[in-house]
Design a protein around this motif. Sequence first.
Motif, PDB file in Angstrom:
ATOM      1  N   TYR A   1       0.835  -1.191   0.000  1.00 46.62           N
ATOM      2  CA  TYR A   1       0.000   0.000   0.000  1.00 46.62           C
ATOM      3  C   TYR A   1       0.879   1.254   0.000  1.00 46.62           C
ATOM      4  N   PHE A   2       0.840   2.004  -1.100  1.00 50.66           N
ATOM      5  CA  PHE A   2       1.646   3.220  -1.237  1.00 50.66           C
ATOM      6  C   PHE A   2       0.858   4.395  -0.675  1.00 50.66           C
TER       7      PHE A   2
ATOM      8  N   ALA B   1       5.163   3.360   2.677  1.00 47.39           N
ATOM      9  CA  ALA B   1       4.304   2.263   2.244  1.00 47.39           C
ATOM     10  C   ALA B   1       4.116   1.300   3.414  1.00 47.39           C
ATOM     11  N   VAL B   2       3.089   0.496   3.315  1.00 48.96           N
ATOM     12  CA  VAL B   2       2.879  -0.557   4.304  1.00 48.96           C
ATOM     13  C   VAL B   2       2.614  -1.861   3.552  1.00 48.96           C
ATOM     14  N   ALA B   3       3.275  -2.917   3.995  1.00 46.22           N
ATOM     15  CA  ALA B   3       3.061  -4.254   3.458  1.00 46.22           C
ATOM     16  C   ALA B   3       2.100  -4.963   4.408  1.00 46.22           C
ATOM     17  N   ILE B   4       1.023  -5.498   3.866  1.00 42.94           N
ATOM     18  CA  ILE B   4       0.007  -6.161   4.685  1.00 42.94           C
ATOM     19  C   ILE B   4      -0.225  -7.574   4.165  1.00 42.94           C
TER      20      ILE B   4
ATOM     21  N   GLU C   1       1.198  -6.491   9.563  1.00 39.98           N
ATOM     22  CA  GLU C   1       1.591  -5.287   8.837  1.00 39.98           C
ATOM     23  C   GLU C   1       3.040  -4.930   9.111  1.00 39.98           C
ATOM     24  N   THR C   2       3.702  -4.410   8.077  1.00 44.57           N
ATOM     25  CA  THR C   2       5.061  -3.901   8.205  1.00 44.57           C
ATOM     26  C   THR C   2       5.140  -2.546   7.521  1.00 44.57           C
TER      27      THR C   2
END
Length: 178
Positions: free
Chosen positions: A64-65, A98-101, A118-119
């Motif tokens: 997610y940007f 950004a978040v990586a989910i 989430e990261t």
Amino acid sequence: MILVTGNHNKLKEFENILGMKLEHSEIDLDEIQSIEVREVAEHKAKQAFDILKQPVIVDDTGLYFEEFNGFPGALVKFLIKKVSLDKICSLIKVNRRAVAITCISYCDGKEVKSFIGETDGEIINSPRGSNGFGWDPIFMPKGYDKTFAELDSETKTNNFMRKEAVEKLKSFIFDKKR
């Protein structure tokens, strides 16, 4: 319980986190078009159960940007197929956060349960590294100076969003057995 994935890297990560071998299936599933990983994973879990007729786990991960209000999310794999990682990096001009989910969904035919990890991180200026898969060369997790593709597999497996989601799944499974 069967892990449904055609991605052998994901299978290895799951097995490393859980500390056990998993039965898995590479069945093709429809992937609904949504940026929300939870919607995609839950849909795939229900479909996988309908096909296999036994409890399944399915995962989906999105990137997610912040600059694009969450886009591409779960659609990141399709974006990568059409646009190079270099081009994706160049599209982001101002806000690189950004978040990586990761969402893991479990379905036993009676219920669907989802577990999120989430990261936080950022999209770097150009791809780096050769480990990992997908968008790993462009995502640098917060607190690190390396992308996922530059980290060794043990560090990646033991510290980020998939680990968090799998740990939640693991707790659910053990609570369910009591």
